[in-house]
Design a protein around this motif. Structure first.
Motif, PDB file in Angstrom:
ATOM      1  N   ALA A  40     -16.885  -3.313  -5.751  1.00 54.24           N
ATOM      2  CA  ALA A  40     -17.351  -1.981  -6.143  1.00 54.24           C
ATOM      3  C   ALA A  40     -18.715  -1.674  -5.541  1.00 54.24           C
ATOM      4  O   ALA A  40     -19.002  -0.523  -5.195  1.00 54.24           O
ATOM      5  N   ALA A  41     -19.548  -2.690  -5.382  1.00 61.69           N
ATOM      6  CA  ALA A  41     -20.915  -2.468  -4.903  1.00 61.69           C
ATOM      7  C   ALA A  41     -20.996  -2.301  -3.392  1.00 61.69           C
ATOM      8  O   ALA A  41     -21.703  -1.417  -2.894  1.00 61.69           O
ATOM      9  N   VAL A  42     -20.284  -3.148  -2.639  1.00 60.87           N
ATOM     10  CA  VAL A  42     -20.465  -3.138  -1.177  1.00 60.87           C
ATOM     11  C   VAL A  42     -19.178  -2.926  -0.394  1.00 60.87           C
ATOM     12  O   VAL A  42     -19.227  -2.714   0.822  1.00 60.87           O
ATOM     13  N   GLY A  43     -18.001  -3.014  -1.052  1.00 61.97           N
ATOM     14  CA  GLY A  43     -16.742  -2.865  -0.337  1.00 61.97           C
ATOM     15  C   GLY A  43     -16.284  -4.167   0.300  1.00 61.97           C
ATOM     16  O   GLY A  43     -17.064  -5.119   0.451  1.00 61.97           O
ATOM     17  N   TYR A  44     -15.007  -4.203   0.694  1.00 63.07           N
ATOM     18  CA  TYR A  44     -14.434  -5.437   1.229  1.00 63.07           C
ATOM     19  C   TYR A  44     -15.095  -5.865   2.538  1.00 63.07           C
ATOM     20  O   TYR A  44     -15.403  -7.039   2.740  1.00 63.07           O
ATOM     21  N   ALA A  45     -15.328  -4.916   3.437  1.00 63.13           N
ATOM     22  CA  ALA A  45     -15.848  -5.259   4.764  1.00 63.13           C
ATOM     23  C   ALA A  45     -17.202  -5.961   4.672  1.00 63.13           C
ATOM     24  O   ALA A  45     -17.479  -6.893   5.430  1.00 63.13           O
ATOM     25  N   ARG A  46     -18.061  -5.531   3.773  1.00 61.38           N
ATOM     26  CA  ARG A  46     -19.415  -6.096   3.660  1.00 61.38           C
ATOM     27  C   ARG A  46     -19.502  -7.204   2.621  1.00 61.38           C
ATOM     28  O   ARG A  46     -20.544  -7.852   2.488  1.00 61.38           O
ATOM     29  N   MET A  47     -18.429  -7.425   1.883  1.00 65.21           N
ATOM     30  CA  MET A  47     -18.438  -8.462   0.860  1.00 65.21           C
ATOM     31  C   MET A  47     -18.498  -9.840   1.511  1.00 65.21           C
ATOM     32  O   MET A  47     -17.879 -10.061   2.553  1.00 65.21           O
ATOM     33  N   ARG A  68      -9.945 -20.552   0.082  1.00 69.37           N
ATOM     34  CA  ARG A  68     -10.337 -20.945   1.433  1.00 69.37           C
ATOM     35  C   ARG A  68     -11.223 -19.900   2.116  1.00 69.37           C
ATOM     36  O   ARG A  68     -11.991 -20.233   3.007  1.00 69.37           O
ATOM     37  N   SER A  69     -11.070 -18.649   1.735  1.00 68.03           N
ATOM     38  CA  SER A  69     -11.785 -17.600   2.444  1.00 68.03           C
ATOM     39  C   SER A  69     -11.922 -16.376   1.557  1.00 68.03           C
ATOM     40  O   SER A  69     -11.320 -16.291   0.478  1.00 68.03           O
ATOM     41  N   LYS A  70     -12.681 -15.412   2.023  1.00 66.69           N
ATOM     42  CA  LYS A  70     -12.831 -14.143   1.316  1.00 66.69           C
ATOM     43  C   LYS A  70     -11.480 -13.468   1.156  1.00 66.69           C
ATOM     44  O   LYS A  70     -11.174 -12.920   0.088  1.00 66.69           O
ATOM     45  N   LEU A  71     -10.652 -13.495   2.185  1.00 61.49           N
ATOM     46  CA  LEU A  71      -9.350 -12.855   2.135  1.00 61.49           C
ATOM     47  C   LEU A  71      -8.486 -13.478   1.049  1.00 61.49           C
ATOM     48  O   LEU A  71      -7.874 -12.755   0.242  1.00 61.49           O
ATOM     49  N   HIS A  72      -8.407 -14.813   0.998  1.00 59.73           N
ATOM     50  CA  HIS A  72      -7.585 -15.466  -0.011  1.00 59.73           C
ATOM     51  C   HIS A  72      -8.102 -15.178  -1.419  1.00 59.73           C
ATOM     52  O   HIS A  72      -7.310 -15.018  -2.357  1.00 59.73           O
ATOM     53  N   LEU A  73      -9.408 -15.089  -1.567  1.00 59.26           N
ATOM     54  CA  LEU A  73      -9.991 -14.786  -2.876  1.00 59.26           C
ATOM     55  C   LEU A  73      -9.602 -13.383  -3.320  1.00 59.26           C
ATOM     56  O   LEU A  73      -9.158 -13.173  -4.453  1.00 59.26           O
ATOM     57  N   VAL A  74      -9.731 -12.419  -2.442  1.00 63.09           N
ATOM     58  CA  VAL A  74      -9.404 -11.038  -2.799  1.00 63.09           C
ATOM     59  C   VAL A  74      -7.907 -10.885  -3.057  1.00 63.09           C
ATOM     60  O   VAL A  74      -7.497 -10.200  -4.000  1.00 63.09           O
ATOM     61  N   LEU A 121      -9.836  -0.677  -1.122  1.00 58.78           N
ATOM     62  CA  LEU A 121      -8.725  -1.569  -0.795  1.00 58.78           C
ATOM     63  C   LEU A 121      -7.595  -0.817  -0.110  1.00 58.78           C
ATOM     64  O   LEU A 121      -6.895  -1.387   0.733  1.00 58.78           O
ATOM     65  N   GLN A 122      -7.403   0.436  -0.456  1.00 59.91           N
ATOM     66  CA  GLN A 122      -6.400   1.239   0.244  1.00 59.91           C
ATOM     67  C   GLN A 122      -6.759   1.370   1.720  1.00 59.91           C
ATOM     68  O   GLN A 122      -5.894   1.252   2.593  1.00 59.91           O
ATOM     69  N   ALA A 123      -8.032   1.628   1.996  1.00 59.48           N
ATOM     70  CA  ALA A 123      -8.469   1.738   3.392  1.00 59.48           C
ATOM     71  C   ALA A 123      -8.323   0.408   4.111  1.00 59.48           C
ATOM     72  O   ALA A 123      -7.882   0.346   5.267  1.00 59.48           O
ATOM     73  N   GLU A 124      -8.666  -0.684   3.437  1.00 64.19           N
ATOM     74  CA  GLU A 124      -8.561  -2.005   4.052  1.00 64.19           C
ATOM     75  C   GLU A 124      -7.098  -2.378   4.256  1.00 64.19           C
ATOM     76  O   GLU A 124      -6.748  -3.059   5.231  1.00 64.19           O
ATOM     77  N   ALA A 125      -6.224  -1.942   3.342  1.00 64.62           N
ATOM     78  CA  ALA A 125      -4.799  -2.255   3.449  1.00 64.62           C
ATOM     79  C   ALA A 125      -4.182  -1.653   4.708  1.00 64.62           C
ATOM     80  O   ALA A 125      -3.226  -2.205   5.261  1.00 64.62           O
ATOM     81  N   ALA A 126      -4.734  -0.532   5.169  1.00 67.09           N
ATOM     82  CA  ALA A 126      -4.225   0.090   6.395  1.00 67.09           C
ATOM     83  C   ALA A 126      -4.485  -0.787   7.612  1.00 67.09           C
ATOM     84  O   ALA A 126      -3.791  -0.668   8.626  1.00 67.09           O
TER      85      ALA A 126
END
Length: 208
Positions: A40-47, A68-74, A121-126
């Motif tokens: 919520a604070a910084v978004g996926y890209a900057r997290m 293992r990674s940011k992706l697996h955590l999210v 997350l919708q934007a990242e899902a694209a």
């Protein structure tokens, strides 16, 4: 045969699975909560893992021991949304069940954290098919479970015909509110909107 008392704890320690006591559930939950706040604070890209660990009050190692990674955590956190779901209303009528569902869902979607995370997350899902799959599953499973119970109860009461298309029913129940709250992000719902939506949706479902 006698056994040296000093050998008992050593044998017990050998049988204990490595790391079993380290992955404390309270730490895991603190990390998951930090993920939502960080998204919520910084978004996926900057997290970052560093930011999540700092927000959770743990070291980076505690995060990496679980994911293992940011992706697996999210992906894990987003997938867990499907398990939580929403309570299925049981008011005794289809229209009232829908109205209560819309009231709870509307509050959830308009929560400051959710209103920031979902569009990001919708934007990242694209761009990321793995996130797209997990995000769609989380949203669909959560709504599908509740909608199917509402329809089943309505069938049992004779309010809708047996065997109506479950996918069409889900689209009719969930679509309008998600359009308002998530897609166009209407800042405020018109007065009486949820009650009118419940009445219209119940009427449409009965006409199927």
């Amino acid at each position: 045969m006698t056994t040296n008392a000093d050998e008992i704890p050593k044998r017990a320690r050998r049988r204990a699975p490595a790391g079993a006591a380290v992955l404390r559930e309270d730490v895991t939950e603190a990390i998951r909560a930090a993920v939502f706040e960080e998204l919520a604070a910084v978004g996926y890209a900057r997290m970052s893992i560093e930011g999540i660990a700092r927000r959770a009050g743990v070291g980076k190692t505690a995060v990496y021991r679980r994911w293992r990674s940011k992706l697996h955590l999210v992906l894990d956190v987003v997938s867990a949304m499907a398990v939580l779901g929403l309570p299925a209303p049981d008011t005794g009528s289809l229209e009232d069940d829908l109205r209560l569902l819309y009231e709870v869902t509307s509050r959830a979607l308009r929560h400051p954290v959710a209103s920031q995370i979902i569009p990001d997350l919708q934007a990242e899902a694209a761009r990321n098919p793995d996130i797209a799959e997990a995000f769609q599953k989380a949203l669909r499973d959560g709504q599908e479970g509740v909608a199917s119970k509402i329809i089943a109860a309505a069938e049992a009461r004779g309010e809708v015909r047996p065997g109506i298309d479950p996918d069409l029913a889900l689209d009719m129940i969930s679509g309008p509110l998600y359009w308002r709250a998530v897609v166009i992000r209407s800042p405020k719902l018109p007065k009486g909107y949820l009650a009118n939506l419940a009445r219209a949706t119940a009427g449409a479902l009965k006409a199927l």
